[in-house]
Motif scaffolding. Structure first.
Motif, PDB file in Angstrom:
ATOM      1  N   TRP A   1       0.817  -1.212   0.000  1.00 26.70           N
ATOM      2  CA  TRP A   1       0.000   0.000   0.000  1.00 26.70           C
ATOM      3  C   TRP A   1       0.853   1.265   0.000  1.00 26.70           C
ATOM      4  O   TRP A   1       0.327   2.372  -0.044  1.00 26.70           O
ATOM      5  CB  TRP A   1      -0.951   0.015   1.193  1.00 26.70           C
ATOM      6  CG  TRP A   1      -0.359  -0.430   2.479  1.00 26.70           C
ATOM      7  CD1 TRP A   1      -0.439  -1.675   3.045  1.00 26.70           C
ATOM      8  CD2 TRP A   1       0.430   0.351   3.388  1.00 26.70           C
ATOM      9  NE1 TRP A   1       0.244  -1.713   4.231  1.00 26.70           N
ATOM     10  CE2 TRP A   1       0.784  -0.485   4.468  1.00 26.70           C
ATOM     11  CE3 TRP A   1       0.883   1.666   3.381  1.00 26.70           C
ATOM     12  CZ2 TRP A   1       1.568  -0.047   5.536  1.00 26.70           C
ATOM     13  CZ3 TRP A   1       1.664   2.107   4.440  1.00 26.70           C
ATOM     14  CH2 TRP A   1       1.999   1.252   5.499  1.00 26.70           C
ATOM     15  N   ILE A   2       2.184   1.122   0.088  1.00 25.55           N
ATOM     16  CA  ILE A   2       3.057   2.292   0.016  1.00 25.55           C
ATOM     17  C   ILE A   2       3.243   2.667  -1.452  1.00 25.55           C
ATOM     18  O   ILE A   2       3.590   1.832  -2.275  1.00 25.55           O
ATOM     19  CB  ILE A   2       4.417   2.016   0.682  1.00 25.55           C
ATOM     20  CG1 ILE A   2       4.226   1.844   2.193  1.00 25.55           C
ATOM     21  CG2 ILE A   2       5.389   3.145   0.396  1.00 25.55           C
ATOM     22  CD1 ILE A   2       5.497   1.566   2.950  1.00 25.55           C
ATOM     23  N   LEU A   3       3.003   3.922  -1.779  1.00 27.38           N
ATOM     24  CA  LEU A   3       3.017   4.355  -3.165  1.00 27.38           C
ATOM     25  C   LEU A   3       4.442   4.384  -3.723  1.00 27.38           C
ATOM     26  O   LEU A   3       5.356   4.903  -3.076  1.00 27.38           O
ATOM     27  CB  LEU A   3       2.386   5.745  -3.271  1.00 27.38           C
ATOM     28  CG  LEU A   3       0.944   5.819  -2.770  1.00 27.38           C
ATOM     29  CD1 LEU A   3       0.452   7.248  -2.806  1.00 27.38           C
ATOM     30  CD2 LEU A   3       0.030   4.944  -3.605  1.00 27.38           C
ATOM     31  N   PRO A   4       4.648   3.848  -4.924  1.00 24.62           N
ATOM     32  CA  PRO A   4       5.995   3.751  -5.516  1.00 24.62           C
ATOM     33  C   PRO A   4       6.417   5.054  -6.192  1.00 24.62           C
ATOM     34  O   PRO A   4       6.421   5.159  -7.419  1.00 24.62           O
ATOM     35  CB  PRO A   4       5.827   2.613  -6.526  1.00 24.62           C
ATOM     36  CG  PRO A   4       4.405   2.719  -6.973  1.00 24.62           C
ATOM     37  CD  PRO A   4       3.632   3.206  -5.776  1.00 24.62           C
ATOM     38  N   TYR A   5       6.774   6.053  -5.411  1.00 26.58           N
ATOM     39  CA  TYR A   5       7.220   7.319  -5.978  1.00 26.58           C
ATOM     40  C   TYR A   5       8.734   7.274  -6.192  1.00 26.58           C
ATOM     41  O   TYR A   5       9.510   7.724  -5.359  1.00 26.58           O
ATOM     42  CB  TYR A   5       6.863   8.478  -5.046  1.00 26.58           C
ATOM     43  CG  TYR A   5       5.386   8.758  -4.933  1.00 26.58           C
ATOM     44  CD1 TYR A   5       4.532   8.598  -6.011  1.00 26.58           C
ATOM     45  CD2 TYR A   5       4.838   9.204  -3.730  1.00 26.58           C
ATOM     46  CE1 TYR A   5       3.173   8.870  -5.905  1.00 26.58           C
ATOM     47  CE2 TYR A   5       3.483   9.480  -3.620  1.00 26.58           C
ATOM     48  CZ  TYR A   5       2.665   9.313  -4.709  1.00 26.58           C
ATOM     49  OH  TYR A   5       1.323   9.579  -4.605  1.00 26.58           O
TER      50      TYR A   5
END
Length: 290
Positions: free
Chosen positions: A4-8
């Motif tokens: 759920w951690i956004l891949p920025y």
């Protein structure tokens, strides 16, 4: 890394060289810190008169980036085109995952649009727009309290994913996250009477179920908050002030971010909640446009 951690991996930070952009930079650094991404400060050179002050400001931003230990560099662009056009072109060709910029609340931009509005409307990637209150302060190095105003299941998920990414960094391990639902009541109904309404109680129960679902799905510790108010934006603003919030984060629809002038004329369009909340701010607010 949690799913759920956004891949920025690559973040474009639009910079004009003004002091209030420091909070947009800090938000970018928090996101990059957990994901290991790089932040590219993109500056469009428009005139010589303000460049000296801009470069001095950029040195301050570099010092902040070093505290967060994130990859940061500034890319300069000299052009006769508008800043918004150059930023959109860079987003289309530079392989970015997200664009972060500051909304400027100047008089004419409120009516006819601004750089940030054009970016929201035309960006090929997600846009994170940072509003500052009129008397803004620089965000603390370690955030302690963040608020998510309830909007819709889809937009709330976007806001929670963004905060979950921020809250996973070692700078914000103990941050308190409030997920806030506002029940608006008409001026003719006493607030005390509304508290006894079965309809409102059912609405609040549904909200609490939603909070439980979000906690399970994101593994994020969220505290629910219920507000009864005659005006949603004012209710959220007051709640943020009462809990000494550092940041307000919410998802927002791009299609509802047309120039304010037109939304005032065509009242059939959805209410301009982004602008209404911006007028009530006691702390920076982050609007995430998917």
């Amino acid at each position: 890394m949690q799913d759920w951690i956004l891949p920025y991996s690559k973040i474009l930070l639009a910079l004009g060289g003004v002091g209030r952009e420091v909070n947009a930079a800090i938000v970018a650094f928090h996101l990059a810190l957990e994901t290991g991404g790089a932040v590219i400060g993109f500056h469009v050179h428009e005139s010589d008169s303000s460049e000296a002050d801009a470069k001095h400001f950029f040195e301050d931003i570099k010092k902040i980036a070093s505290k967060y230990r994130v990859k940061f560099e500034i890319k300069y662009c000299g052009s006769k085109k508008s800043a918004a056009q150059e930023i959109i072109r860079e987003l289309k060709t530079g392989g970015y995952d997200v664009c972060i910029c500051t909304a400027r609340m100047k008089f004419w931009s409120k009516f006819f649009g601004s750089v940030s509005r054009e970016i929201v409307r035309k960006s090929p990637v997600r846009v994170i727009l940072v509003y500052n209150p009129d008397r803004y302060e620089v965000l603390p190095e370690k955030l302690s309290t963040i608020i998510i105003p309830r909007e819709s299941e889809y937009l709330d998920r976007i806001a929670i994913e963004t905060i979950s990414t921020i809250a996973s960094s070692w700078f914000t391990r103990n941050v308190k996250i409030f997920f806030v639902h506002v029940t608006e009541i008409p001026p003719t109904v006493p607030i005390e009477a509304s508290l006894e309404s079965t309809e409102i109680r059912d609405e609040e129960l549904g909200f609490l179920r939603e909070v439980s679902k979000q906690i399970v799905s994101t593994a994020t510790n969220i505290t629910p908050g219920v507000i009864v108010s005659r005006d949603r934006a004012k209710g959220i603003g007051t709640f943020a002030k009462n809990v000494n919030a550092n940041l307000i984060v919410m998802g927002a629809e791009r299609k509802n971010y047309a120039p304010r002038y037109f939304s005032k004329i065509f009242r059939g369009a959805r209410a301009r909640f982004v602008e209404s909340l911006a007028d009530q701010l006691c702390c920076p607010a982050v609007f995430v446009f998917p």
